[in-house]
Enzyme design. Structure first.
Site, PDB file in Angstrom:
ATOM      1  N   GLU A 105       0.851  -1.197   0.000  1.00 51.40           N
ATOM      2  CA  GLU A 105       0.000   0.000   0.000  1.00 51.40           C
ATOM      3  C   GLU A 105       0.884   1.244   0.000  1.00 51.40           C
ATOM      4  O   GLU A 105       2.013   1.208   0.501  1.00 51.40           O
ATOM      5  CB  GLU A 105      -0.903  -0.055   1.252  1.00 51.40           C
ATOM      6  CG  GLU A 105      -1.731   1.160   1.567  1.00 51.40           C
ATOM      7  CD  GLU A 105      -2.810   1.491   0.557  1.00 51.40           C
ATOM      8  OE1 GLU A 105      -2.492   1.622  -0.640  1.00 51.40           O
ATOM      9  OE2 GLU A 105      -3.974   1.669   0.972  1.00 51.40           O
ATOM     10  N   ASP A 106       0.381   2.333  -0.562  1.00 55.02           N
ATOM     11  CA  ASP A 106       1.170   3.566  -0.556  1.00 55.02           C
ATOM     12  C   ASP A 106       1.182   4.218   0.815  1.00 55.02           C
ATOM     13  O   ASP A 106       2.228   4.478   1.387  1.00 55.02           O
ATOM     14  CB  ASP A 106       0.656   4.545  -1.640  1.00 55.02           C
ATOM     15  CG  ASP A 106      -0.860   4.752  -1.613  1.00 55.02           C
ATOM     16  OD1 ASP A 106      -1.535   4.257  -0.682  1.00 55.02           O
ATOM     17  OD2 ASP A 106      -1.381   5.406  -2.540  1.00 55.02           O
ATOM     18  N   ASP A 109      -3.691   5.672   6.460  1.00 53.93           N
ATOM     19  CA  ASP A 109      -4.154   6.835   7.222  1.00 53.93           C
ATOM     20  C   ASP A 109      -5.040   6.343   8.368  1.00 53.93           C
ATOM     21  O   ASP A 109      -4.548   5.995   9.431  1.00 53.93           O
ATOM     22  CB  ASP A 109      -4.881   7.770   6.246  1.00 53.93           C
ATOM     23  CG  ASP A 109      -5.319   9.082   6.866  1.00 53.93           C
ATOM     24  OD1 ASP A 109      -4.812   9.426   7.943  1.00 53.93           O
ATOM     25  OD2 ASP A 109      -6.166   9.773   6.272  1.00 53.93           O
ATOM     26  N   LYS A 137       0.958   6.950   8.314  1.00 60.92           N
ATOM     27  CA  LYS A 137       0.558   8.274   8.813  1.00 60.92           C
ATOM     28  C   LYS A 137      -0.270   8.079  10.070  1.00 60.92           C
ATOM     29  O   LYS A 137      -1.377   7.581  10.029  1.00 60.92           O
ATOM     30  CB  LYS A 137      -0.228   9.004   7.721  1.00 60.92           C
ATOM     31  CG  LYS A 137      -0.379  10.481   7.971  1.00 60.92           C
ATOM     32  CD  LYS A 137      -0.828  11.219   6.725  1.00 60.92           C
ATOM     33  CE  LYS A 137      -2.285  11.016   6.421  1.00 60.92           C
ATOM     34  NZ  LYS A 137      -2.739  11.842   5.284  1.00 60.92           N
ATOM     35  N   ARG A 171       0.363  12.954  -8.889  1.00 61.98           N
ATOM     36  CA  ARG A 171       0.951  11.610  -8.788  1.00 61.98           C
ATOM     37  C   ARG A 171       2.323  11.527  -9.432  1.00 61.98           C
ATOM     38  O   ARG A 171       3.180  10.778  -8.997  1.00 61.98           O
ATOM     39  CB  ARG A 171       0.054  10.572  -9.489  1.00 61.98           C
ATOM     40  CG  ARG A 171      -1.244  10.249  -8.784  1.00 61.98           C
ATOM     41  CD  ARG A 171      -1.816   8.960  -9.384  1.00 61.98           C
ATOM     42  NE  ARG A 171      -3.241   8.790  -9.132  1.00 61.98           N
ATOM     43  CZ  ARG A 171      -3.757   8.261  -8.028  1.00 61.98           C
ATOM     44  NH1 ARG A 171      -2.983   7.872  -7.053  1.00 61.98           N
ATOM     45  NH2 ARG A 171      -5.061   8.132  -7.895  1.00 61.98           N
TER      46      ARG A 171
HETATM   47  P1  IMP Z   1      -7.341   5.051   5.030  1.00 60.87           P
HETATM   48  O1  IMP Z   1      -8.442   4.073   4.728  1.00 60.87           O
HETATM   49  O2  IMP Z   1      -7.838   6.231   5.791  1.00 60.87           O
HETATM   50  O3  IMP Z   1      -6.150   4.411   5.707  1.00 60.87           O
HETATM   51  O4  IMP Z   1      -6.920   5.692   3.666  1.00 60.87           O
HETATM   52  C1  IMP Z   1      -6.032   5.094   2.842  1.00 60.87           C
HETATM   53  C2  IMP Z   1      -6.097   5.649   1.445  1.00 60.87           C
HETATM   54  O5  IMP Z   1      -6.438   7.046   1.421  1.00 60.87           O
HETATM   55  C3  IMP Z   1      -4.714   5.544   0.863  1.00 60.87           C
HETATM   56  O6  IMP Z   1      -4.577   4.317   0.196  1.00 60.87           O
HETATM   57  C4  IMP Z   1      -4.667   6.716  -0.051  1.00 60.87           C
HETATM   58  O7  IMP Z   1      -5.224   6.357  -1.304  1.00 60.87           O
HETATM   59  C5  IMP Z   1      -5.550   7.741   0.583  1.00 60.87           C
HETATM   60  N1  IMP Z   1      -4.759   8.676   1.414  1.00 60.87           N
HETATM   61  C6  IMP Z   1      -4.698   8.761   2.749  1.00 60.87           C
HETATM   62  N2  IMP Z   1      -3.873   9.740   3.150  1.00 60.87           N
HETATM   63  C7  IMP Z   1      -3.366  10.287   2.014  1.00 60.87           C
HETATM   64  C8  IMP Z   1      -2.421  11.351   1.767  1.00 60.87           C
HETATM   65  O8  IMP Z   1      -1.858  11.997   2.658  1.00 60.87           O
HETATM   66  N3  IMP Z   1      -2.169  11.612   0.458  1.00 60.87           N
HETATM   67  C9  IMP Z   1      -2.732  10.916  -0.567  1.00 60.87           C
HETATM   68  N4  IMP Z   1      -3.605   9.919  -0.369  1.00 60.87           N
HETATM   69  C10 IMP Z   1      -3.927   9.601   0.903  1.00 60.87           C
HETATM   70 MG    MG Z   2      -4.341   3.995  -1.848  1.00 54.44          MG
END
Ligand code: IMP
Ligand code: MG
Length: 180
Positions: A105-106, A109, A137, A171
């Protein structure tokens, strides 16, 4: 050049993580994965689209044979916080049954997206699942996720570049920036 295009190039912005720093950390992660999986042939599953830059660099730096596949998940709605409800527009196609899987995963969050994807892949009966994320993060984590391989810890901020987007922009940038 128009102001909007100038802004997209992030000129005059401070780089948070430079391409050189990214490359050396990705190399370290690849070394670790290669030694952990010396006797196995893992399947690396990348979560599209943000992961593509990281995924290619990571896979090329591995010294072990692997197979690769991708999954594409989108959470509903557009804001910058994911809501946890997910649709899949591309699923894993390789048979992962009894195989070691590494989900790549990139950025993690809240952890909601990754946890749903983990559950989905678990149902397919892999031998093992580990998680590799470029950026961890911390600030908004609402669901615990164990990141077996993590590139960088960032407390907060919305990051763009090296695959990370904001509404599909930025990107292509080779470095990672904080979107102000
Ligand atoms: P989560 O479900 O909140 O953990 O969100 C994960 C997804 O939200 C990641 O795979 C990203 O696609 C996007 N995302 C979360 N934070 C960022 C950020 O700081 N920059 C860009 N994309 C983000
Ligand atoms: Mg993503």
């Amino acid at each position: 050049m128009s102001e909007m295009l100038q802004d997209q190039k992030m000129n005059n912005r401070e780089v948070l993580i430079s391409q050189e720093t990214i490359q050396s950390r990705v190399y370290e992660l690849a070394q670790k994965i290669s030694s952990d999986y010396a006797d196995e042939e893992p399947i690396l599953i990348g979560i599209l689209n943000g992961v593509v830059f990281f995924f290619v660099d990571l896979v090329k730096a591995l010294t072990i044979p692997v197979t690769i596949d991708f999954i594409r998940a989108s959470s509903y709605g557009s804001g910058t916080v994911s809501k946890g409800a997910i649709t899949y527009s591309k699923d894993v196609e390789i048979n992962v049954k009894n195989k070691p899987v590494i989900i790549v995963e990139d950025i993690v969050d809240t952890g909601l997206t990754l946890n749903q994807i983990i559950k989905r892949i678990e149902k397919k009966g892999p031998k093992s699942i580990r998680i590799c994320a470029l950026i961890d993060k911390g600030e908004r984590r609402s669901e615990e996720v164990i990141l077996d391989y993590s590139g960088f810890q960032v407390e907060k901020g919305f990051l763009v570049g090296y695959g990370l987007d904001h509404d599909e922009r930025y990107r292509y940038l080779p470095d990672i920036f904080v979107l102000k």
